[in-house]
Design a protein around this motif. Sequence first.
Motif, PDB file in Angstrom:
ATOM      1  N   MET A  41       0.830  -1.179   0.000  1.00  0.00           N
ATOM      2  CA  MET A  41       0.000   0.000   0.000  1.00  0.00           C
ATOM      3  C   MET A  41       0.878   1.248   0.000  1.00  0.00           C
ATOM      4  SD  MET A  41      -2.994   1.158   2.633  1.00  0.00           S
ATOM      5  CE  MET A  41      -1.979   1.831   3.918  1.00  0.00           C
ATOM      6  N   VAL A  42       0.523   2.235  -0.808  1.00  0.00           N
ATOM      7  CA  VAL A  42       1.274   3.485  -0.918  1.00  0.00           C
ATOM      8  C   VAL A  42       0.608   4.559  -0.064  1.00  0.00           C
ATOM      9  CG1 VAL A  42       2.036   5.312  -2.483  1.00  0.00           C
ATOM     10  CG2 VAL A  42       2.004   2.943  -3.277  1.00  0.00           C
ATOM     11  N   THR A  43       1.416   5.238   0.744  1.00  0.00           N
ATOM     12  CA  THR A  43       0.927   6.392   1.497  1.00  0.00           C
ATOM     13  C   THR A  43       1.868   7.563   1.241  1.00  0.00           C
ATOM     14  OG1 THR A  43       2.150   5.777   3.497  1.00  0.00           O
ATOM     15  CG2 THR A  43      -0.133   5.017   3.329  1.00  0.00           C
ATOM     16  N   ILE A  44       1.299   8.751   1.205  1.00  0.00           N
ATOM     17  CA  ILE A  44       2.067   9.984   1.076  1.00  0.00           C
ATOM     18  C   ILE A  44       1.891  10.730   2.390  1.00  0.00           C
ATOM     19  CG2 ILE A  44       2.397  12.135  -0.192  1.00  0.00           C
ATOM     20  CD1 ILE A  44       2.937   9.592  -1.884  1.00  0.00           C
ATOM     21  N   GLU A  45       3.000  11.001   3.047  1.00  0.00           N
ATOM     22  CA  GLU A  45       2.924  11.668   4.343  1.00  0.00           C
ATOM     23  C   GLU A  45       4.205  12.445   4.625  1.00  0.00           C
ATOM     24  OE1 GLU A  45       3.800   8.139   7.411  1.00  0.00           O
ATOM     25  OE2 GLU A  45       2.237   7.653   5.949  1.00  0.00           O
ATOM     26  N   GLN A  46       4.123  13.300   5.633  1.00  0.00           N
ATOM     27  CA  GLN A  46       5.293  14.046   6.069  1.00  0.00           C
ATOM     28  C   GLN A  46       6.366  13.059   6.526  1.00  0.00           C
ATOM     29  OE1 GLN A  46       6.211  17.331   6.442  1.00  0.00           O
ATOM     30  NE2 GLN A  46       4.327  18.333   5.858  1.00  0.00           N
ATOM     31  N   ILE A  47       7.598  13.347   6.188  1.00  0.00           N
ATOM     32  CA  ILE A  47       8.711  12.495   6.618  1.00  0.00           C
ATOM     33  C   ILE A  47       9.057  12.827   8.060  1.00  0.00           C
ATOM     34  CG2 ILE A  47      11.160  11.993   6.254  1.00  0.00           C
ATOM     35  CD1 ILE A  47      10.636  12.294   3.259  1.00  0.00           C
ATOM     36  N   GLU A  48       9.237  11.786   8.843  1.00  0.00           N
ATOM     37  CA  GLU A  48       9.616  11.929  10.251  1.00  0.00           C
ATOM     38  C   GLU A  48      11.092  11.567  10.410  1.00  0.00           C
ATOM     39  OE1 GLU A  48       7.624  13.297  12.369  1.00  0.00           O
ATOM     40  OE2 GLU A  48       5.817  13.222  11.128  1.00  0.00           O
ATOM     41  N   ILE A  49      11.646  11.926  11.545  1.00  0.00           N
ATOM     42  CA  ILE A  49      13.079  11.741  11.792  1.00  0.00           C
ATOM     43  C   ILE A  49      13.509  10.276  11.675  1.00  0.00           C
ATOM     44  CG2 ILE A  49      12.953  11.528  14.308  1.00  0.00           C
ATOM     45  CD1 ILE A  49      15.437  13.559  14.250  1.00  0.00           C
ATOM     46  N   VAL A  50      12.617   9.347  11.966  1.00  0.00           N
ATOM     47  CA  VAL A  50      12.969   7.922  11.886  1.00  0.00           C
ATOM     48  C   VAL A  50      13.271   7.485  10.452  1.00  0.00           C
ATOM     49  CG1 VAL A  50      11.699   7.290  13.971  1.00  0.00           C
ATOM     50  CG2 VAL A  50      10.562   7.170  11.746  1.00  0.00           C
ATOM     51  N   SER A  51      12.886   8.293   9.473  1.00  0.00           N
ATOM     52  CA  SER A  51      13.105   7.934   8.062  1.00  0.00           C
ATOM     53  C   SER A  51      14.322   8.620   7.450  1.00  0.00           C
ATOM     54  CB  SER A  51      11.866   8.285   7.235  1.00  0.00           C
ATOM     55  OG  SER A  51      10.764   7.517   7.656  1.00  0.00           O
ATOM     56  N   LEU A  52      15.140   9.283   8.266  1.00  0.00           N
ATOM     57  CA  LEU A  52      16.268  10.038   7.703  1.00  0.00           C
ATOM     58  C   LEU A  52      17.294   9.158   6.998  1.00  0.00           C
ATOM     59  CD1 LEU A  52      17.063  12.969  10.137  1.00  0.00           C
ATOM     60  CD2 LEU A  52      15.790  12.960   7.987  1.00  0.00           C
ATOM     61  N   GLU A  53      17.564   7.984   7.508  1.00  0.00           N
ATOM     62  CA  GLU A  53      18.532   7.094   6.856  1.00  0.00           C
ATOM     63  C   GLU A  53      18.028   6.701   5.461  1.00  0.00           C
ATOM     64  OE1 GLU A  53      21.754   4.890   5.809  1.00  0.00           O
ATOM     65  OE2 GLU A  53      21.598   6.276   7.503  1.00  0.00           O
ATOM     66  N   ALA A  54      16.750   6.373   5.370  1.00  0.00           N
ATOM     67  CA  ALA A  54      16.161   6.023   4.068  1.00  0.00           C
ATOM     68  C   ALA A  54      16.146   7.239   3.150  1.00  0.00           C
ATOM     69  CB  ALA A  54      14.751   5.472   4.258  1.00  0.00           C
ATOM     70  N   LEU A  55      15.886   8.421   3.698  1.00  0.00           N
ATOM     71  CA  LEU A  55      15.907   9.642   2.894  1.00  0.00           C
ATOM     72  C   LEU A  55      17.313   9.900   2.368  1.00  0.00           C
ATOM     73  CD1 LEU A  55      14.299  12.101   1.863  1.00  0.00           C
ATOM     74  CD2 LEU A  55      14.972  13.282   3.986  1.00  0.00           C
ATOM     75  N   ASN A  56      18.299   9.684   3.192  1.00  0.00           N
ATOM     76  CA  ASN A  56      19.691   9.864   2.762  1.00  0.00           C
ATOM     77  C   ASN A  56      20.041   8.901   1.632  1.00  0.00           C
ATOM     78  OD1 ASN A  56      22.179  11.124   2.807  1.00  0.00           O
ATOM     79  ND2 ASN A  56      22.747  10.394   4.834  1.00  0.00           N
ATOM     80  N   THR A  57      19.496   7.698   1.668  1.00  0.00           N
ATOM     81  CA  THR A  57      19.709   6.731   0.585  1.00  0.00           C
ATOM     82  C   THR A  57      19.075   7.231  -0.710  1.00  0.00           C
ATOM     83  OG1 THR A  57      19.823   4.898   2.148  1.00  0.00           O
ATOM     84  CG2 THR A  57      19.299   4.343  -0.138  1.00  0.00           C
ATOM     85  N   LEU A  58      17.878   7.801  -0.611  1.00  0.00           N
ATOM     86  CA  LEU A  58      17.232   8.376  -1.799  1.00  0.00           C
ATOM     87  C   LEU A  58      18.059   9.536  -2.357  1.00  0.00           C
ATOM     88  CD1 LEU A  58      13.444   8.478  -0.850  1.00  0.00           C
ATOM     89  CD2 LEU A  58      14.506   7.107  -2.647  1.00  0.00           C
ATOM     90  N   TYR A  59      18.532  10.400  -1.474  1.00  0.00           N
ATOM     91  CA  TYR A  59      19.337  11.537  -1.918  1.00  0.00           C
ATOM     92  C   TYR A  59      20.648  11.086  -2.540  1.00  0.00           C
ATOM     93  CZ  TYR A  59      16.165  14.837   0.408  1.00  0.00           C
ATOM     94  OH  TYR A  59      15.077  15.589   0.779  1.00  0.00           O
ATOM     95  N   ASP A  60      21.171   9.961  -2.090  1.00  0.00           N
ATOM     96  CA  ASP A  60      22.364   9.392  -2.717  1.00  0.00           C
ATOM     97  C   ASP A  60      22.068   9.042  -4.171  1.00  0.00           C
ATOM     98  OD1 ASP A  60      24.899   8.272  -3.135  1.00  0.00           O
ATOM     99  OD2 ASP A  60      24.380   6.387  -2.152  1.00  0.00           O
ATOM    100  N   GLU A  61      20.897   8.470  -4.417  1.00  0.00           N
ATOM    101  CA  GLU A  61      20.496   8.169  -5.805  1.00  0.00           C
ATOM    102  C   GLU A  61      20.353   9.446  -6.622  1.00  0.00           C
ATOM    103  OE1 GLU A  61      17.588   5.307  -7.319  1.00  0.00           O
ATOM    104  OE2 GLU A  61      17.393   4.621  -5.228  1.00  0.00           O
ATOM    105  N   LEU A  62      19.776  10.471  -6.007  1.00  0.00           N
ATOM    106  CA  LEU A  62      19.527  11.728  -6.702  1.00  0.00           C
ATOM    107  C   LEU A  62      20.812  12.494  -6.987  1.00  0.00           C
ATOM    108  CD1 LEU A  62      17.403  13.832  -7.700  1.00  0.00           C
ATOM    109  CD2 LEU A  62      17.474  14.791  -5.375  1.00  0.00           C
ATOM    110  N   MET A  63      21.684  12.580  -5.988  1.00  0.00           N
ATOM    111  CA  MET A  63      22.851  13.458  -6.076  1.00  0.00           C
ATOM    112  C   MET A  63      24.174  12.731  -6.275  1.00  0.00           C
ATOM    113  SD  MET A  63      21.303  16.313  -5.799  1.00  0.00           S
ATOM    114  CE  MET A  63      22.689  17.413  -5.698  1.00  0.00           C
ATOM    115  N   GLY A  64      24.158  11.414  -6.120  1.00  0.00           N
ATOM    116  CA  GLY A  64      25.404  10.670  -6.273  1.00  0.00           C
ATOM    117  C   GLY A  64      26.316  10.795  -5.067  1.00  0.00           C
ATOM    118  N   GLY A  65      25.740  10.988  -3.905  1.00  0.00           N
ATOM    119  CA  GLY A  65      26.517  11.069  -2.668  1.00  0.00           C
ATOM    120  C   GLY A  65      25.590  11.238  -1.487  1.00  0.00           C
ATOM    121  N   ARG A  66      26.018  10.721  -0.358  1.00  0.00           N
ATOM    122  CA  ARG A  66      25.216  10.795   0.865  1.00  0.00           C
ATOM    123  C   ARG A  66      25.574  12.035   1.654  1.00  0.00           C
ATOM    124  NH1 ARG A  66      22.626   6.235   2.106  1.00  0.00           N
ATOM    125  NH2 ARG A  66      22.727   6.509   4.347  1.00  0.00           N
TER     126      ARG A  66
END
Length: 147
Positions: free
Chosen positions: A1-26
């Motif tokens: 199931m897909v949900t769209i919601e505000q990102i909380e601090i517990v998701s920062l590691e996963a967000l950093n992984t996404l940004y690595d894909e976007l920017m080519g670096g963590r």
Amino acid sequence: MVTIEQIEIVSLEALNTLYDELMGGRADPLKLENAFRTIREDERYVLLGAFVDGELLGSLMGIVCQDLVGDCRPFMVIENVVVSSRARRQGLGKKLMTAIEAIAHERDCYYIIFVSGEKRKEAHIFYEAMGYREEKVEGYRKHLSSH
């Protein structure tokens, strides 16, 4: 199931992984957490995540800017749009963009603006399918070095 919601601090590691894909670096995890805490305290910022069965697989950030021309209505700037390469073409980007557009409407923004790298042709096709149109403008950026 897909949900769209505000990102909380517990998701920062996963967000950093996404940004690595976007920017080519963590990002440095401590700097990321400090910046995250700063933007969470500022109501002008909206940091949305697309979660699939609880896993963060997409994100974008919107910033509401107050304008001083015309009717003096705000506008929204969108940055850091990313969907994991593992989850593209599943509607996550569309759900994120639709959600941020709804927030822009709620906040009385009269337009949304963002830039996309010239070589990101696949992303451009997506944005056009979402109703965005390329405007012939020159974009300028100056990277400021640290002191």
